[in-house]
Design a protein around this motif. Structure first.
Motif, PDB file in Angstrom:
ATOM      1  N   LYS A   1       0.797  -1.126   0.055  1.00 50.34           N
ATOM      2  CA  LYS A   1      -0.005  -0.035   0.247  1.00 50.34           C
ATOM      3  C   LYS A   1       0.917   1.306  -0.077  1.00 50.34           C
ATOM      4  O   LYS A   1       0.500   2.207  -0.711  1.00 50.34           O
ATOM      5  N   THR A   2       1.807   1.246   0.788  1.00 46.99           N
ATOM      6  CA  THR A   2       2.754   2.516   0.704  1.00 46.99           C
ATOM      7  C   THR A   2       3.662   2.403  -0.753  1.00 46.99           C
ATOM      8  O   THR A   2       3.488   3.458  -1.167  1.00 46.99           O
TER       9      THR A   2
ATOM     10  N   LEU B   1       2.088   1.538  -3.575  1.00 48.29           N
ATOM     11  CA  LEU B   1       1.069   1.934  -4.490  1.00 48.29           C
ATOM     12  C   LEU B   1       0.885   3.658  -4.325  1.00 48.29           C
ATOM     13  O   LEU B   1       0.531   4.231  -5.057  1.00 48.29           O
ATOM     14  N   PHE B   2       0.793   3.951  -2.968  1.00 52.42           N
ATOM     15  CA  PHE B   2       0.715   5.373  -2.699  1.00 52.42           C
ATOM     16  C   PHE B   2       1.764   6.249  -3.241  1.00 52.42           C
ATOM     17  O   PHE B   2       1.477   7.234  -3.761  1.00 52.42           O
TER      18      PHE B   2
ATOM     19  N   LEU C   1       3.538   5.541  -5.856  1.00 52.49           N
ATOM     20  CA  LEU C   1       3.432   5.293  -7.089  1.00 52.49           C
ATOM     21  C   LEU C   1       2.373   6.314  -7.619  1.00 52.49           C
ATOM     22  O   LEU C   1       2.477   7.231  -8.886  1.00 52.49           O
ATOM     23  N   VAL C   2       1.155   6.651  -7.099  1.00 52.90           N
ATOM     24  CA  VAL C   2      -0.147   7.440  -7.406  1.00 52.90           C
ATOM     25  C   VAL C   2       0.663   8.892  -7.108  1.00 52.90           C
ATOM     26  O   VAL C   2       0.442   9.786  -8.022  1.00 52.90           O
ATOM     27  N   VAL C   3       1.117   9.312  -6.249  1.00 50.92           N
ATOM     28  CA  VAL C   3       1.801  10.484  -5.832  1.00 50.92           C
ATOM     29  C   VAL C   3       2.961  10.916  -6.988  1.00 50.92           C
ATOM     30  O   VAL C   3       2.532  12.064  -7.549  1.00 50.92           O
TER      31      VAL C   3
ATOM     32  N   ALA D   1       2.912   9.665 -10.054  1.00 52.98           N
ATOM     33  CA  ALA D   1       2.300   9.830 -11.322  1.00 52.98           C
ATOM     34  C   ALA D   1       1.233  11.109 -11.496  1.00 52.98           C
ATOM     35  O   ALA D   1       1.058  11.798 -12.469  1.00 52.98           O
ATOM     36  N   TRP D   2       1.064  11.625 -10.227  1.00 51.95           N
ATOM     37  CA  TRP D   2       0.185  13.099 -10.039  1.00 51.95           C
ATOM     38  C   TRP D   2       1.388  13.984 -10.365  1.00 51.95           C
ATOM     39  O   TRP D   2       0.961  15.212 -10.848  1.00 51.95           O
TER      40      TRP D   2
END
Length: 129
Positions: A24-25, A27-28, A30-32, A34-35
């Motif tokens: 989960k860390t 993935l978080f 990765l999302v940050v 990508a943003w």
């Protein structure tokens, strides 16, 4: 066969009960990324502030004067120098890999990531793990 509950703590298992897992860390983060990253590079400066930061930071890199900020031939004292110093500091090593204005804009991503990190720490201090 026993049913699995949501708090299963097997390695690599995503828990949906609010517990933290390495997946989960990851993935978080990765999302940050990508943003943050797509908006930082690959486009020309948008507004007047971008152009001013790039001009002042370019002047720092070309003259080597980090204390007295200049915009063209005028001394520029309208704002605090941290953003200009950071832009010049990122422009120096990354300017050979990226266009100079994109390399300088990476400093804004670092400040945004630091803000998100501080927000995370504040939320954890207020709400707990």
């Amino acid at each position: 066969m026993a049913s699995q509950h949501l708090g299963d703590s097997r390695p690599g298992h995503l828990a949906y009960d609010g517990t933290r897992t390495p997946a989960k860390t990851g993935l978080f983060l990765l999302v940050v990324a990508a943003w943050l990253l797509p908006g930082l590079t690959g486009h020309t400066p948008w507004k007047g502030d971008d152009a001013i930061v790039f001009a002042v930071a370019s002047e720092i890199l070309s003259t080597g004067h980090w204390v007295v900020l200049r915009l063209a031939t005028d001394v520029y004292v309208d704002r605090m120098p941290l953003a200009y110093w950071a832009a010049a500091a990122f422009g120096k090593p990354f300017g050979g890999v990226l266009p100079l204005h994109d390399a300088m804009r990476l400093s804004a991503g670092v400040f945004t990531a630091a803000t998100l990190g501080a927000l995370m720490l504040a939320a954890r201090a207020l709400a707990g793990e």
